[in-house]
Design an enzyme around this catalytic site. Structure first.
Site, PDB file in Angstrom:
ATOM      1  N   ASP A   1      47.858  67.193  59.153  1.00 41.15           N
ATOM      2  CA  ASP A   1      48.008  68.477  58.447  1.00 41.15           C
ATOM      3  C   ASP A   1      48.227  69.608  59.455  1.00 41.15           C
ATOM      4  O   ASP A   1      47.386  70.484  59.592  1.00 41.15           O
ATOM      5  CB  ASP A   1      46.773  68.745  57.551  1.00 41.15           C
ATOM      6  CG  ASP A   1      45.452  68.822  58.315  1.00 41.15           C
ATOM      7  OD1 ASP A   1      45.379  68.335  59.466  1.00 41.15           O
ATOM      8  OD2 ASP A   1      44.488  69.400  57.767  1.00 41.15           O
TER       9      ASP A   1
ATOM     10  N   ASP B   1      46.709  69.129  65.328  1.00 42.43           N
ATOM     11  CA  ASP B   1      47.569  68.056  64.809  1.00 42.43           C
ATOM     12  C   ASP B   1      48.913  68.060  65.545  1.00 42.43           C
ATOM     13  O   ASP B   1      49.471  66.995  65.839  1.00 42.43           O
ATOM     14  CB  ASP B   1      47.850  68.271  63.317  1.00 42.43           C
ATOM     15  CG  ASP B   1      46.595  68.264  62.475  1.00 42.43           C
ATOM     16  OD1 ASP B   1      46.239  67.216  61.937  1.00 42.43           O
ATOM     17  OD2 ASP B   1      45.965  69.333  62.370  1.00 42.43           O
TER      18      ASP B   1
ATOM     19  N   ASN C   1      44.565  71.839  56.346  1.00 47.04           N
ATOM     20  CA  ASN C   1      44.524  73.107  57.082  1.00 47.04           C
ATOM     21  C   ASN C   1      45.289  74.210  56.346  1.00 47.04           C
ATOM     22  O   ASN C   1      44.904  75.373  56.386  1.00 47.04           O
ATOM     23  CB  ASN C   1      45.118  72.937  58.483  1.00 47.04           C
ATOM     24  CG  ASN C   1      44.171  72.194  59.408  1.00 47.04           C
ATOM     25  OD1 ASN C   1      42.953  72.292  59.278  1.00 47.04           O
ATOM     26  ND2 ASN C   1      44.727  71.436  60.338  1.00 47.04           N
TER      27      ASN C   1
ATOM     28  N   THR D   1      44.494  62.468  60.851  1.00 51.16           N
ATOM     29  CA  THR D   1      43.868  63.636  61.499  1.00 51.16           C
ATOM     30  C   THR D   1      43.741  64.795  60.511  1.00 51.16           C
ATOM     31  O   THR D   1      43.652  65.955  60.920  1.00 51.16           O
ATOM     32  CB  THR D   1      44.663  64.080  62.743  1.00 51.16           C
ATOM     33  OG1 THR D   1      45.985  64.475  62.328  1.00 51.16           O
ATOM     34  CG2 THR D   1      44.769  62.968  63.771  1.00 51.16           C
TER      35      THR D   1
ATOM     36  N   PHE E   1      35.271  69.465  58.561  1.00 53.72           N
ATOM     37  CA  PHE E   1      36.313  69.908  57.618  1.00 53.72           C
ATOM     38  C   PHE E   1      37.074  68.754  56.956  1.00 53.72           C
ATOM     39  O   PHE E   1      37.202  68.719  55.721  1.00 53.72           O
ATOM     40  CB  PHE E   1      37.288  70.840  58.356  1.00 53.72           C
ATOM     41  CG  PHE E   1      38.379  71.403  57.488  1.00 53.72           C
ATOM     42  CD1 PHE E   1      38.158  72.515  56.680  1.00 53.72           C
ATOM     43  CD2 PHE E   1      39.646  70.834  57.475  1.00 53.72           C
ATOM     44  CE1 PHE E   1      39.173  73.037  55.880  1.00 53.72           C
ATOM     45  CE2 PHE E   1      40.665  71.345  56.680  1.00 53.72           C
ATOM     46  CZ  PHE E   1      40.428  72.446  55.884  1.00 53.72           C
ATOM     47  N   ASN E   2      37.632  67.826  57.735  1.00 50.56           N
ATOM     48  CA  ASN E   2      38.503  66.791  57.151  1.00 50.56           C
ATOM     49  C   ASN E   2      37.764  65.948  56.117  1.00 50.56           C
ATOM     50  O   ASN E   2      38.376  65.427  55.180  1.00 50.56           O
ATOM     51  CB  ASN E   2      39.066  65.860  58.243  1.00 50.56           C
ATOM     52  CG  ASN E   2      40.056  66.565  59.142  1.00 50.56           C
ATOM     53  OD1 ASN E   2      40.520  67.654  58.840  1.00 50.56           O
ATOM     54  ND2 ASN E   2      40.348  65.944  60.283  1.00 50.56           N
TER      55      ASN E   2
ATOM     56  N   HIS F   1      40.773  68.908  68.648  1.00 52.67           N
ATOM     57  CA  HIS F   1      40.223  67.701  68.027  1.00 52.67           C
ATOM     58  C   HIS F   1      41.190  66.508  67.946  1.00 52.67           C
ATOM     59  O   HIS F   1      40.881  65.401  68.375  1.00 52.67           O
ATOM     60  CB  HIS F   1      39.783  68.011  66.585  1.00 52.67           C
ATOM     61  CG  HIS F   1      38.865  69.177  66.443  1.00 52.67           C
ATOM     62  ND1 HIS F   1      37.500  69.062  66.610  1.00 52.67           N
ATOM     63  CD2 HIS F   1      39.097  70.483  66.150  1.00 52.67           C
ATOM     64  CE1 HIS F   1      36.935  70.243  66.406  1.00 52.67           C
ATOM     65  NE2 HIS F   1      37.878  71.122  66.136  1.00 52.67           N
ATOM     66  N   ASP F   2      42.333  66.735  67.273  1.00 51.05           N
ATOM     67  CA  ASP F   2      43.121  65.602  66.782  1.00 51.05           C
ATOM     68  C   ASP F   2      43.712  64.682  67.852  1.00 51.05           C
ATOM     69  O   ASP F   2      43.754  63.457  67.650  1.00 51.05           O
ATOM     70  CB  ASP F   2      44.207  66.103  65.821  1.00 51.05           C
ATOM     71  CG  ASP F   2      43.604  66.696  64.559  1.00 51.05           C
ATOM     72  OD1 ASP F   2      42.465  66.326  64.216  1.00 51.05           O
ATOM     73  OD2 ASP F   2      44.264  67.529  63.913  1.00 51.05           O
TER      74      ASP F   2
HETATM   75  C1  PIR Z   1      39.742  72.533  62.876  1.00 54.11           C
HETATM   76  C2  PIR Z   1      40.143  72.067  61.625  1.00 54.11           C
HETATM   77  C3  PIR Z   1      39.586  72.634  60.504  1.00 54.11           C
HETATM   78  C4  PIR Z   1      38.624  73.610  60.623  1.00 54.11           C
HETATM   79  C5  PIR Z   1      38.210  74.045  61.881  1.00 54.11           C
HETATM   80  N1  PIR Z   1      37.225  74.971  62.008  1.00 54.11           N
HETATM   81  C6  PIR Z   1      38.795  73.498  63.015  1.00 54.11           C
HETATM   82  C7  PIR Z   1      41.052  70.883  61.435  1.00 54.11           C
HETATM   83  C8  PIR Z   1      41.676  70.227  62.659  1.00 54.11           C
HETATM   84  O1  PIR Z   1      43.069  70.066  62.491  1.00 54.11           O
HETATM   85  C9  PIR Z   1      40.976  68.880  62.799  1.00 54.11           C
HETATM   86  O2  PIR Z   1      41.757  67.809  62.261  1.00 54.11           O
HETATM   87  C10 PIR Z   1      39.744  68.960  61.967  1.00 54.11           C
HETATM   88  N2  PIR Z   1      40.190  69.810  60.856  1.00 54.11           N
HETATM   89  C11 PIR Z   1      38.511  69.474  62.698  1.00 54.11           C
HETATM   90  O3  PIR Z   1      37.491  69.755  61.813  1.00 54.11           O
HETATM   91 CA    CA Z   2      43.949  68.103  61.482  1.00 56.23          CA
END
Ligand code: PIR
Ligand code: CA
Length: 319
Positions: free
Chosen positions: A10, A15, A39, A125, A166-167, A240-241
């Site tokens: 997303d 990502d 997102n 992701t 979040f995911n 993160h991703d």
């Molecule tokens: C990152 C994301 C969503 C919220 C925040 N605060 C930060 C998205 C990123 O793309 C990642 O996949 C995941 N969601 C981290 O929570």
């Molecule tokens: Ca993501």
């Protein structure tokens, strides 16, 4: 030996970097990019995925759009972190590419069924809606997928609520389906990804590459850093991703523990929490693993290497 992956995402700043790592690393064979609402809305993240596909020179990789909302709950997006476009920061021309005509769920199933058993790794992701629907629609993919290596969840703290990442919290019902299907799952959660910090030194290293993809990443990281400073109290933003992609490239970059994992579906304080049962001793043969540690030096090494190689590819004229 290359590993075949489908990246379900997303985009999303991190990502986008996961896409660039997957395309630029020679050990990954990227079969498809699929998108899911998270997102930002599905239209926006799909537009972003197409733009990133241009920058990465993904001429052979289909980009297909998937689900535009979670299975059960109301959609929610993260403009505080990713902006109104879902990928604020860089100014991108609209992509000249066309989105693939197939629904992402169909493309995921077709791709897995067409490849040899045990050869395709799923790398989600974003929210797990497409993956959950795919395994419900075609349960045989559970036996055919090598493993699911997903960015999501956490063992010790959340980022969207006290307990939840979040995911997972966006679509907990889908996460529940994916965590409980009969395939190996590696959860690359916040315990590892909060170590993937784009510090000023990291941004300098990427700037020094000096090619188009690296400039794009620096612009992404500048926006992401500001958003994370202002809304999450982070000095540097966690990327993160690409950690999930890095785990597929080299398992030893992300240390994991084999433990039972499940997803909280109740509507209380902990909805969307990924619950690890830490009572039994960690078991390497467990179907589910959770990431606990990241080798930061080697992680950033992979990112830099991929960005350098992407430039080479763009300079090579196509026959
Ligand atoms: C990152 C994301 C969503 C919220 C925040 N605060 C930060 C998205 C990123 O793309 C990642 O996949 C995941 N969601 C981290 O929570
Ligand atoms: Ca993501």
């Amino acid at each position: 030996m290359t590993t075949k992956i489908i990246l379900d995402c997303d985009p999303g700043h991190d990502d986008a970097i996961a896409m660039l790592l997957a395309q630029g690393n020679p050990e990954i064979d990227l079969l498809a990019v699929t998108t899911v609402a998270g997102n930002q809305t599905l239209d926006k993240v799909t537009r972003n995925a197409l733009a990133v596909a241009d920058i990465a020179g993904m001429t052979e990789v289909p980009v297909a759009a998937g689900c535009d909302r979670p299975l059960v709950r109301a959609p929610r997006v993260a403009p505080d972190i990713h902006g109104e476009s879902g990928m604020d920061g860089p100014q991108l021309p609209p992509s000249v590419r066309e989105v693939d005509g197939r629904h992402a769920v169909d493309l995921i199933i077709e791709t897995i069924m067409a490849e040899p058993v045990g050869s395709v790794t799923l790398v989600p992701t974003g929210a797990l809606t497409n993956i959950a629907l795919a395994v419900r629609r075609e349960p045989r993919i559970a036996d055919r997928v090598r493993e699911v290596v997903l960015m999501g969840g956490a063992l010790h703290r959340g980022n969207w609520s006290a307990t939840s990442e979040f995911n997972i919290i966006v679509d907990p019902e889908s996460a529940h389906i994916v965590f409980n299907a009969d395939w190996p799952v590696t959860m690359v959660g916040l315990d590892a990804t909060h170590q993937a910090l784009a510090t000023p030194e990291v941004i300098e290293r990427i700037t020094a590459i000096g090619n188009g993809p690296s400039r794009f990443v620096v612009e992404l990281l500048e926006f992401f850093a500001k958003a994370y400073r202002e809304s999450q109290h982070f000095a540097s933003p966690p990327v993160h991703d690409p950690v999930a992609v890095a785990r597929v490239i080299d398992r030893s970059i992300v240390r994991t523990v084999g433990v039972p994992l499940d997803v909280e579906l109740g509507n209380g304080l902990t909805v969307g929490m990924t619950v690890a049962d830490l009572r039994a001793p960690a078991d390497d043969a467990s179907r589910t693993h959770a990431a606990v540690d990241l080798d930061q030096e080697r992680f950033w090494g992979l990112i830099v290497d991929a960005l350098e190689r992407l430039d080479d590819r763009l300079l090579t004229p196509e026959e």
